[in-house]
Scaffold this motif. Sequence first.
Motif, PDB file in Angstrom:
ATOM      1  N   ASP A 202       0.820  -1.209   0.000  1.00 22.13           N
ATOM      2  CA  ASP A 202       0.000   0.000   0.000  1.00 22.13           C
ATOM      3  C   ASP A 202       0.853   1.258   0.000  1.00 22.13           C
ATOM      4  O   ASP A 202       0.480   2.284   0.561  1.00 22.13           O
ATOM      5  CB  ASP A 202      -0.927  -0.001   1.216  1.00 22.13           C
ATOM      6  N   TYR A 203       2.032   1.184  -0.640  1.00 22.56           N
ATOM      7  CA  TYR A 203       2.976   2.307  -0.589  1.00 22.56           C
ATOM      8  C   TYR A 203       2.408   3.582  -1.201  1.00 22.56           C
ATOM      9  O   TYR A 203       2.643   4.682  -0.701  1.00 22.56           O
ATOM     10  CB  TYR A 203       4.299   1.940  -1.269  1.00 22.56           C
ATOM     11  N   MET A 204       1.633   3.458  -2.255  1.00 15.84           N
ATOM     12  CA  MET A 204       1.102   4.663  -2.897  1.00 15.84           C
ATOM     13  C   MET A 204       0.088   5.355  -1.998  1.00 15.84           C
ATOM     14  O   MET A 204       0.090   6.586  -1.877  1.00 15.84           O
ATOM     15  CB  MET A 204       0.472   4.299  -4.246  1.00 15.84           C
ATOM     16  N   GLN A 209      -0.885   9.992   1.469  1.00 14.34           N
ATOM     17  CA  GLN A 209      -1.476  10.463   2.731  1.00 14.34           C
ATOM     18  C   GLN A 209      -0.470  11.265   3.562  1.00 14.34           C
ATOM     19  O   GLN A 209      -0.789  12.347   4.067  1.00 14.34           O
ATOM     20  CB  GLN A 209      -1.980   9.279   3.544  1.00 14.34           C
ATOM     21  N   ASP A 210       0.747  10.752   3.687  1.00 19.22           N
ATOM     22  CA  ASP A 210       1.733  11.374   4.572  1.00 19.22           C
ATOM     23  C   ASP A 210       2.796  12.188   3.841  1.00 19.22           C
ATOM     24  O   ASP A 210       3.500  12.991   4.460  1.00 19.22           O
ATOM     25  CB  ASP A 210       2.437  10.296   5.406  1.00 19.22           C
ATOM     26  N   GLY A 211       2.934  11.945   2.558  1.00 19.12           N
ATOM     27  CA  GLY A 211       3.963  12.667   1.798  1.00 19.12           C
ATOM     28  C   GLY A 211       5.321  11.999   1.823  1.00 19.12           C
ATOM     29  O   GLY A 211       6.241  12.423   1.123  1.00 19.12           O
ATOM     30  N   PHE A 212       5.470  10.964   2.614  1.00 17.91           N
ATOM     31  CA  PHE A 212       6.744  10.246   2.688  1.00 17.91           C
ATOM     32  C   PHE A 212       6.531   8.880   3.335  1.00 17.91           C
ATOM     33  O   PHE A 212       5.502   8.628   3.971  1.00 17.91           O
ATOM     34  CB  PHE A 212       7.782  11.032   3.503  1.00 17.91           C
ATOM     35  N   ILE A 213       7.531   8.015   3.170  1.00 16.45           N
ATOM     36  CA  ILE A 213       7.569   6.722   3.845  1.00 16.45           C
ATOM     37  C   ILE A 213       8.968   6.543   4.407  1.00 16.45           C
ATOM     38  O   ILE A 213       9.959   6.686   3.678  1.00 16.45           O
ATOM     39  CB  ILE A 213       7.245   5.560   2.896  1.00 16.45           C
ATOM     40  N   THR A 227      10.423  10.213  -0.286  1.00 19.03           N
ATOM     41  CA  THR A 227       9.435  11.282  -0.440  1.00 19.03           C
ATOM     42  C   THR A 227       8.561  11.019  -1.651  1.00 19.03           C
ATOM     43  O   THR A 227       8.909  10.207  -2.525  1.00 19.03           O
ATOM     44  CB  THR A 227      10.135  12.643  -0.608  1.00 19.03           C
ATOM     45  N   GLU A 228       7.442  11.702  -1.705  1.00 18.80           N
ATOM     46  CA  GLU A 228       6.558  11.557  -2.865  1.00 18.80           C
ATOM     47  C   GLU A 228       7.277  11.963  -4.140  1.00 18.80           C
ATOM     48  O   GLU A 228       7.158  11.302  -5.182  1.00 18.80           O
ATOM     49  CB  GLU A 228       5.302  12.410  -2.669  1.00 18.80           C
ATOM     50  N   GLU A 229       8.057  13.031  -4.057  1.00 18.38           N
ATOM     51  CA  GLU A 229       8.780  13.509  -5.236  1.00 18.38           C
ATOM     52  C   GLU A 229       9.790  12.474  -5.735  1.00 18.38           C
ATOM     53  O   GLU A 229       9.880  12.220  -6.943  1.00 18.38           O
ATOM     54  CB  GLU A 229       9.506  14.814  -4.905  1.00 18.38           C
ATOM     55  N   SER A 230      10.533  11.873  -4.805  1.00 20.01           N
ATOM     56  CA  SER A 230      11.551  10.907  -5.223  1.00 20.01           C
ATOM     57  C   SER A 230      10.922   9.616  -5.754  1.00 20.01           C
ATOM     58  O   SER A 230      11.445   8.982  -6.681  1.00 20.01           O
ATOM     59  CB  SER A 230      12.501  10.590  -4.059  1.00 20.01           C
ATOM     60  N   LEU A 231       9.784   9.231  -5.168  1.00 20.23           N
ATOM     61  CA  LEU A 231       9.084   8.055  -5.665  1.00 20.23           C
ATOM     62  C   LEU A 231       8.578   8.286  -7.081  1.00 20.23           C
ATOM     63  O   LEU A 231       8.726   7.428  -7.968  1.00 20.23           O
ATOM     64  CB  LEU A 231       7.923   7.693  -4.746  1.00 20.23           C
ATOM     65  N   MET A 232       7.971   9.444  -7.308  1.00 24.24           N
ATOM     66  CA  MET A 232       7.455   9.745  -8.647  1.00 24.24           C
ATOM     67  C   MET A 232       8.591   9.868  -9.663  1.00 24.24           C
ATOM     68  O   MET A 232       8.412   9.547 -10.844  1.00 24.24           O
ATOM     69  CB  MET A 232       6.617  11.024  -8.608  1.00 24.24           C
TER      70      MET A 232
END
Length: 342
Positions: A202-204, A209-213, A227-232
Motif C-alpha cells: 500500500d505504498y502509494m 497520505q503522509d507525503g513520505f515513507i 518522499t513523494e517527489e523521489s518516488l514519482m
Amino acid sequence: MGVLVFNYHPASTSCLNFKKPPSPIFLCQVRIVSSTNRSRSFRRSLKMSQSVSPQNLVKQQELVIPNKYGERLVGVLHDAESSEIVVLCHGFRSTKDDPSMVNLAVALQNEGISAFRFDFAGNGESEGSFQYGNYWREADDLRAVVQYFCGANHAVGAILGHSKGGSVVLLYASKYNDIRTFVNVSGRYDLKGGIEDRLGKDYMEKIMQDGFIDVKNKTGDVEYRVTEESLMDRLNTNMHDACLQIDMECSVLTIHGSSDKIIPLQDAHEFDKIIPNHKLHVVEGANHGYTNHQAELVSVVLDFVKASLKQDHPDLSEIKLKNECRINCVVTNMYALCDTSE
C-alpha cells in the motif's frame, strides 16, 4: 576490507607506493574479494620482472569532482597511466567501495587500463542528500565525471554500472552520444518492480497520505526516507523509451545472475530485446551482488572492455606503461587458488 595483498607496504595513504624488494624477481597477489565475511577469494599471482615499477602498478589517487549542482563527488582513480579510462558506477545505497567496484578497478588497472570509481551525490563520501529516485540526476553526476576526464586528457573508453548504476549508465547512453562502450551489471529494466518489497503493497496510499515513507531496518531504526517527489521520479523514469534512444554505434553488454532475487533475470532479457547493439551474459548461480562469482564477473567485464577498446583503438595492444613493461598474469596450479565454498 583487504583487496590488495602485497609483500611490501604502502608509503602513503593517498597513493600506494611500494619499495622494490632486493630480489630480481618478485611476486605479488591481487585478491578479488566477495561481499561477505565468508567470502570466496580468487587469487592471481603476478610474476613481474625487476624493471617493473611498483609505484605504477598500484597507483591510486582520490579525486573530487564538482557536479552541475555544486556538490563534490568523491572518487578513487586507479591510474595505470593509460590514455583510456573506465568509469565504474555503484548501485542503490551503495558506494565506490563496494567489493565489485574495487575488484573491477584493480583488475582493469592490472591490465594496464585506468579506472575510476566514485560515489554518486548523497552516497558514500560525496556531498548531497540521498534520494530514492534521482536516476536522471545521477546520470548528470556521471556526465560531470566524463567531462572532467575529457578535460584532463583522458578518453573515457567505457562506463560500467551495477544495479541502479546499471540503469543510470543506460540512461546516460540514451541522452549523450560521446561514449561507445557500456556495461550494465544487473540493472533494472522495470523501475516499478521491487518497490512493494521495500515500501509495502500500500505504498502509494501511504505516501499520498503522509507525503513520505520511512524505510526502517530490522531493529526499527530509519535507514532512509522516500518522499513523494523521489518516488514519482523513479516511477516516471521509463527505461524502455530510454533504451530505444541508444545509438546503434553503442556497444552494450548486460551481465546478470541467474539467481538474482533483487532484480529478476527477466529484466536482462528485456534489455536484450530492445537495445540494438547488445550482448547478454548470464552468470549461472550468481546472486545480485555476485557474492561467490566475483572471478567470473571480472573475467567477463575485462574481455568485453578490452575487445571494445581494441576495436576503437587498434593499437591498444601496444600501449604500455611509462616504464615500458607489461604485467604478465601467471595463473598456475601453484599460485592461483580458488576456494569455491559458499
